[in-house]
Scaffold this motif. Structure first.
Motif, short mmCIF file in Angstrom:
data_model
loop_
_atom_site.label_atom_id
_atom_site.label_comp_id
_atom_site.label_asym_id
_atom_site.label_seq_id
_atom_site.Cartn_x
_atom_site.Cartn_y
_atom_site.Cartn_z
N ALA A 52 0.83 -1.21 0.00
CA ALA A 52 0.00 0.00 0.00
C ALA A 52 0.86 1.25 0.00
O ALA A 52 0.54 2.25 -0.66
N ALA A 53 1.97 1.21 0.72
CA ALA A 53 2.86 2.37 0.75
C ALA A 53 3.51 2.60 -0.61
O ALA A 53 3.70 3.75 -1.03
N LEU A 54 3.85 1.51 -1.31
CA LEU A 54 4.44 1.67 -2.64
C LEU A 54 3.44 2.26 -3.63
O LEU A 54 3.82 2.96 -4.57
N ASP A 55 2.17 1.97 -3.41
CA ASP A 55 1.14 2.38 -4.37
C ASP A 55 0.44 3.67 -3.98
O ASP A 55 -0.33 4.22 -4.76
N ALA A 56 0.68 4.17 -2.76
CA ALA A 56 -0.10 5.29 -2.25
C ALA A 56 0.15 6.60 -2.99
O ALA A 56 -0.77 7.37 -3.24
N THR A 57 1.39 6.85 -3.36
CA THR A 57 1.77 8.10 -4.01
C THR A 57 2.36 7.81 -5.37
O THR A 57 3.26 6.97 -5.48
N PRO A 58 1.90 8.47 -6.42
CA PRO A 58 2.49 8.23 -7.75
C PRO A 58 3.99 8.48 -7.74
O PRO A 58 4.48 9.37 -7.02
N LEU A 59 4.70 7.71 -8.51
CA LEU A 59 6.14 7.91 -8.60
C LEU A 59 6.49 9.24 -9.24
O LEU A 59 7.49 9.86 -8.89
N ASP A 60 5.67 9.69 -10.19
CA ASP A 60 5.87 10.97 -10.84
C ASP A 60 4.63 11.27 -11.66
O ASP A 60 3.71 10.45 -11.76
N ALA A 61 4.61 12.45 -12.25
CA ALA A 61 3.47 12.87 -13.06
C ALA A 61 3.74 12.77 -14.55
O ALA A 61 2.98 13.30 -15.36
N GLY A 62 4.83 12.08 -14.91
CA GLY A 62 5.18 12.02 -16.32
C GLY A 62 6.07 13.19 -16.71
O GLY A 62 6.31 14.11 -15.93
N PHE A 99 7.00 11.39 -21.89
CA PHE A 99 6.74 10.10 -21.25
C PHE A 99 5.50 10.15 -20.37
O PHE A 99 5.23 11.15 -19.70
N ASP A 100 4.78 9.03 -20.33
CA ASP A 100 3.70 8.85 -19.38
C ASP A 100 4.27 8.73 -17.97
O ASP A 100 5.47 8.48 -17.79
N PRO A 101 3.41 8.85 -16.95
CA PRO A 101 3.89 8.62 -15.58
C PRO A 101 4.44 7.21 -15.41
O PRO A 101 3.96 6.25 -16.03
N ARG A 154 7.67 0.25 -14.80
CA ARG A 154 8.07 0.83 -16.07
C ARG A 154 8.23 2.32 -15.83
O ARG A 154 7.26 3.02 -15.51
N PHE A 155 9.46 2.80 -15.95
CA PHE A 155 9.77 4.15 -15.49
C PHE A 155 10.24 5.04 -16.64
O PHE A 155 10.79 4.58 -17.63
N ASN A 156 9.99 6.33 -16.46
CA ASN A 156 10.33 7.31 -17.48
C ASN A 156 11.72 7.91 -17.23
O ASN A 156 12.47 7.44 -16.37
N ASP A 157 12.02 8.97 -17.97
CA ASP A 157 13.38 9.52 -17.93
C ASP A 157 13.63 10.42 -16.72
O ASP A 157 14.69 11.06 -16.65
N ARG A 158 12.72 10.43 -15.74
CA ARG A 158 13.02 11.08 -14.48
C ARG A 158 13.86 10.19 -13.57
O ARG A 158 14.38 10.67 -12.56
N TRP A 159 13.96 8.92 -13.94
CA TRP A 159 14.61 7.95 -13.06
C TRP A 159 15.72 7.19 -13.78
O TRP A 159 15.69 7.02 -14.99
N THR A 160 16.64 6.69 -12.99
CA THR A 160 17.55 5.63 -13.40
C THR A 160 17.21 4.41 -12.53
O THR A 160 16.51 4.55 -11.50
N PRO A 161 17.67 3.22 -12.89
CA PRO A 161 17.41 2.08 -12.00
C PRO A 161 17.91 2.33 -10.58
O PRO A 161 17.26 1.90 -9.61
N GLU A 162 19.02 3.04 -10.44
CA GLU A 162 19.59 3.27 -9.11
C GLU A 162 18.75 4.24 -8.29
O GLU A 162 18.46 3.99 -7.11
N THR A 163 18.35 5.36 -8.91
CA THR A 163 17.56 6.33 -8.15
C THR A 163 16.17 5.79 -7.84
O THR A 163 15.59 6.07 -6.78
#
Length: 403
Positions: free
Chosen positions: A232-242, A246-248, A277-286
């Motif tokens: 629930a904590a992982l899903d509670a807040t979007p990772l980003d807004a896109g 890229f989509d979010p 599935r992550f966009n260009d705001r992230w790297t695998p490490e971050t």
């Protein structure tokens, strides 16, 4: 790494400048990953007859099957326009469910059926045919055309494009732009060009508890409660807004298991696997660091858990819209009458490796039937892709010549 020597072969009974005939010939080779099944031998024969220098390097990795690949080039000067793709296909599944033999390349009512017709032998064949026609019409054309063809894109993607690129680079090959022929269009040939891809990160989450009797919960610690809390904590807040292109980023739990067949036993462990599935705001490490932060905050001092991230070579990347992207879009619009959208949707592709060597965009046939029973491609789409690629090559080299 070894190179497969050129093999003698009977003369072709079709003109490889015909994308439909070439697609049929490629589909008839049952090249399920990692089998070559004659498909690279056929491409070698086709390209060598047109004047290409052809190499078929085989790459190895401990614990994995050897994979044969193909690199071909015509021309000795820049710019170098690269066409990339793969000839391996996924298994047919239940062959009895197919209404046509999966490797017969049957054409009925303007549709060519067969495993790989859509993903992606049809796209590759159309681009090979276009390159052949362009060079026949322009034998003294400036620049070079090269083909990067992998044999394990549908499998581990370890002994294919990533090593083929390194092999070519170590030989002194340098590339200016690349067109990857994956089936990018959702419904029509005018729909979409891929200018980037999202990354992929998989996490394995384990919550530890204490096994016990459901009638004596004070003597046990149910890990399912902790798992629900963490997920629930992982899903509670979007990772980003896109982002602009890229989509979010999205996190999806793909499996959740406690392995408990008994109804009166509190289990000792709960396990979950999730994919992001992550966009260009992230790297695998971050991204991994953000997931770990959320888990720590949610767990506090009460939930005992372990998190492990699987190794990934799928990073988010973007080919910024510019002259090359516009040139591809112009060619599509000129042939279809509609300008395609620029997209970064979908899964991963070998473009994630190519982007480290040159700008890359993806464009191919309609992908509605990829990996399905009765996979197919419209004959009209193959012909359209051949014309689009031919137009793109003509404009590309004309522009470079003017420059």
């Amino acid at each position: 790494m070894t190179a497969t020597p050129t093999r003698s072969a009977p003369p072709l009974d079709f003109d490889p400048a015909d994308p439909v005939a070439l697609t049929q010939a490629l589909v008839r080779c049952p090249s399920v990953t990692p089998a070559e099944a004659g498909v690279l031998a056929l491409l070698e024969q086709v390209l060598a007859a047109e004047g290409y220098a052809v190499h078929r390097p085989v790459f190895s990795e401990p614990g994995m099957p050897d994979v044969e690949n193909l690199y071909a080039r015509i021309g000795s000067e820049g710019p170098v326009f690269v066409v990339a793709g793969h000839v391996d296909v996924v298994p047919v599944g239940d062959e009895a469910a197919w209404t046509r033999a999966p490797f017969a390349a049957t054409i009925e009512n303007g549709v060519l059926y067969g495993r790989g017709a859509c993903d992606m032998k049809g796209g590759l064949a159309a681009m090979v045919s276009a390159a052949i026609r362009y060079r026949r019409e322009n034998p003294e054309a400036p620049g070079s055309i090269a083909f990067l063809v992998a044999g394990d894109e549908e499998g581990p993607a370890v002994n294919g494009t990533v090593k083929l690129l390194k092999w070519a680079h170590e030989r002194g090959e340098r590339f200016d732009h690349c067109l990857l022929g994956e089936p990018t269009n959702p419904a029509a040939m005018s729909d979409m060009i891929k200018i980037g891809r999202r990354g992929s990160l998989t996490g394995e989450l384990t919550v530890n508890g204490t096994q016990g009797h459901v009638g004596y919960p004070h003597l046990a610690d149910n890990p399912i409660r902790g798992m629900v809390r963490l997920l629930a904590a992982l899903d509670a807040t979007p990772l980003d807004a896109g982002t602009t292109h890229f989509d979010p980023s999205n996190l999806e739990v793909t499996t959740l298991d406690v392995g408990n067949p008994a109804t009166n036993v509190i289990p000792a462990q709960a396990r979950a696997v999730f994919n992001i599935r992550f966009n260009d705001r992230w790297t695998p490490e971050t991204l991994a660091a953000e997931i770990e932060r959320r888990l720590r905050e949610a767990a506090g001092n009460t939930v005992r858990y372990e998190i492990r991230f699987r190794p990934t070579n799928s990073v988010a990347f973007l080919t910024e819209p510019g002259p090359f992207v516009a040139m591809v879009a112009d060619a599509v619009e000129a042939e279809t009458g509609k300008r395609p959208a620029l997209s970064t949707t979908g899964g991963t592709s070998d473009a994630r490796f190519i982007k480290s060597y040159c700008p890359v965009v993806e464009y191919g046939v309609v992908g509605k039937t990829m990996h399905q029973v009765d996979e197919c491609v419209a004959v009209s789409d193959l012909l359209a892709l051949e014309r689009i690629t031919h137009r793109l090559l003509a404009r590309y080299f004309a522009a470079q010549h003017r420059a």
